[in-house]
Design an enzyme around this catalytic site. Structure first.
Site, short mmCIF file in Angstrom:
data_model
loop_
_atom_site.label_atom_id
_atom_site.label_comp_id
_atom_site.label_asym_id
_atom_site.label_seq_id
_atom_site.Cartn_x
_atom_site.Cartn_y
_atom_site.Cartn_z
CD GLU A 14 10.27 -6.78 -1.34
OE1 GLU A 14 9.96 -7.19 -2.47
OE2 GLU A 14 11.22 -7.24 -0.69
CD GLU A 36 14.85 -13.77 -5.50
OE1 GLU A 36 14.54 -12.89 -6.34
OE2 GLU A 36 15.01 -13.53 -4.29
CE LYS A 41 17.54 -10.28 -0.87
NZ LYS A 41 16.83 -11.39 -0.16
CG ASP A 91 11.84 -14.36 -4.04
OD1 ASP A 91 11.85 -15.59 -3.83
OD2 ASP A 91 12.42 -13.55 -3.30
CD GLN A 146 9.57 -12.80 0.21
OE1 GLN A 146 9.67 -13.42 1.26
NE2 GLN A 146 10.63 -12.31 -0.42
NE ARG A 153 17.54 -8.62 2.25
CZ ARG A 153 18.12 -9.64 2.88
NH1 ARG A 153 19.43 -9.65 3.03
NH2 ARG A 153 17.41 -10.67 3.35
CB SER A 154 11.36 -6.89 2.84
OG SER A 154 12.05 -7.53 3.89
#
Ligand SMILES: C=C(OP(=O)(O)O)C(=O)O
Ligand SMILES: [Mg+2]
Length: 427
Positions: free
Chosen positions: A204, A285, A337, A241, A162, A366-367
């Site tokens: 992102e 991550e 988060k 991540d 990701q 967050r996305s």
């Protein structure tokens, strides 16, 4: 002066064009504070519940029930409370909700009020939010871990993992770090373009090219760092991540965007070990899935003394889950988060638990984001030294960098840049 007069919730848009919750808190004195709640796509199973309506609004499911809960349930219950009683405000909402996962009122409703309360209190006291959260010693500016290649569920491309991020740690200050990061990000656009790749961006703000392999993503980034005039590893390192919970299927890791092969947890640990040996990686991550605690233990025993191993989906910013991980020796860092747990108070409790047990904290957007910059202040307030908040080309991500630039300038000579020391166990 400090008394809550009115709480107003409303629906606004996030960076994906989906509705989200915004909250204003008005004090008797006329002071007002505001916060907007973000939203994830690759969410952990144990995250607090984001309340969504069946009905479609804007680009996604509405949050009108959550907004109504702010206006009709939470607001009236909190009116008259002292705005600086953050713990009392948050625990009152937890009590009103009465569930383990904030599913009744919605974590989006509760977090909106919780964060707006912190903003309003800081405004009422006439101090910056980072100082309200962290006190007089809040002076560490974080390494901005900039997400420059997007894959997985954050982009429609052939990259399974990701997030591929750059960490410009060798800088005297945050402003220079952003300069270095942006130079590398722009150099990456050029090297991708030169090889005929698409330079459109993902959720992102990282590029989302169709590459031959996941390795190629790292290789392009290393080339870009060099093209920008920096040395990979010495000046700029890599954070990952792969969000492997999204890949976990029938006990294995399915490479859904590329080869469609399935790897075991042991194969994945070997893959990460191989990548650590050949690439300058300082942080990994969610190297394994949220339900693969056995695999996580092997990963921690194999790599935990060399690199920061951050738990996102597996820990969900939840102190009870983090305690289990501490007891079992899983990971050495936790992603923070706010909307995974749903209040500022519980987030700070999780951070305190991590600090007491020698785990790092790594703050995250967050996305689905907005112009809200609370996480920039939180990062400086807790002094954790690194955060991820996307690349430097989408306004909802840049907003956090801009807030950190403001904070650094405001702190002046008191500001300290975290540098490589921010990363757990990296020699
Ligand atoms: C930021 C992330 O993505 P999302 O907000 O979609 O969970 C992440 O997985 O760390
Ligand atoms: Mg993650």
């Amino acid at each position: 002066m400090m008394t809550i007069a009115k709480i107003l919730g409303q629906e606004v848009l996030d960076s994906r064009g989906n509705p989200t919750v915004e909250v204003h808190i008005f004090l008797n004195s006329g002071i007002v504070g505001r916060a907007i709640v973000p939203s994830g796509a690759s969410t952990g199973e144990k995250e607090a519940v984001e309340l969504r309506d069946g009905e479609k609004r804007y680009g996604g499911k509405g949050v009108r029930k959550a907004v109504a809960n702010v206006n009709d349930v939470i607001g009236p219950a909190l009116e008259g409370m002292n705005i600086t009683d953050q713990r009392a405000i948050d625990y009152k909402m937890i009590e009103l909700d009465g569930t383990d996962n904030k599913g009744k009122l919605g974590a989006n409703a509760i977090l909106g009020v919780s964060l707006a309360a912190a903003h309003t209190a800081a405004a009422a006291l006439g101090i910056p939010l980072y100082r309200y959260i962290g006190g007089v010693n809040s002076a560490i500016l974080p390494v901005p871990c900039m997400n420059v290649i997007n894959g997985g569920v954050h982009a429609q491309n052939s990259v399974d993992f990701q997030e591929f991020k750059i960490a410009p740690h060798n800088a005297p200050d945050f402003e220079t770090a952003i300069q270095i990061g942006e130079e590398c990000f722009h150099a990456l656009k050029q090297v991708l373009h030169d090889k005929g790749h698409n330079t459109g961006v993902g959720d992102e703000g990282g590029y989302a090219p169709d590459l031959k392999s996941n390795d190629e993503a790292v290789e392009f980034i290393l080339r870009a760092i060099e093209k920008a005039g920096y040395t990979p590893g010495d000046d700029v390192s890599i954070c990952l991540d792969p969000a492997t919970s999204e890949m976990y299927k029938d006990g294995g890791y399915f490479f859904f965007s590329s080869t469609e092969e399935t790897k075991s947890a042991d194969d994945m640990v070997r893959l990460w070990e191989d990548w650590m040996n050949k690439y300058p990686i300082v942080l990994l991550e969610d190297g394994l899935g949220e339900n693969d605690w056995e695999g996580w233990k092997t990963l921690t025993d194999t790599l935990g003394d060399k690199v920061e191993l951050v738990g996102d989906d597996i820990f969900c910013t939840n102190p009870a889950i983090l305690q289990q991980a501490i007891d079992k020796g899983i990971g050495n860092s936790i992603l923070i988060k706010l909307n995974q747990i749903g209040t500022l108070t519980e987030t700070l409790e999780t951070i305190e638990l991590a600090n007491r047990n020698n785990y790092n904290c790594y703050v995250s957007h967050r996305s689905g984001e907005t112009e809200d910059t609370t996480i920039a202040d939180l990062t400086v307030g807790i002094g954790c030294g690194h955060l991820k908040t996307g690349s430097g080309c989408r306004s909802e991500r840049v907003a956090k960098f801009n807030q950190l630039l403001r904070i650094e300038r405001e702190l002046g000579s008191a500001a300290k840049y975290a540098g490589i020391g921010a990363f757990k166990n990296v020699k």
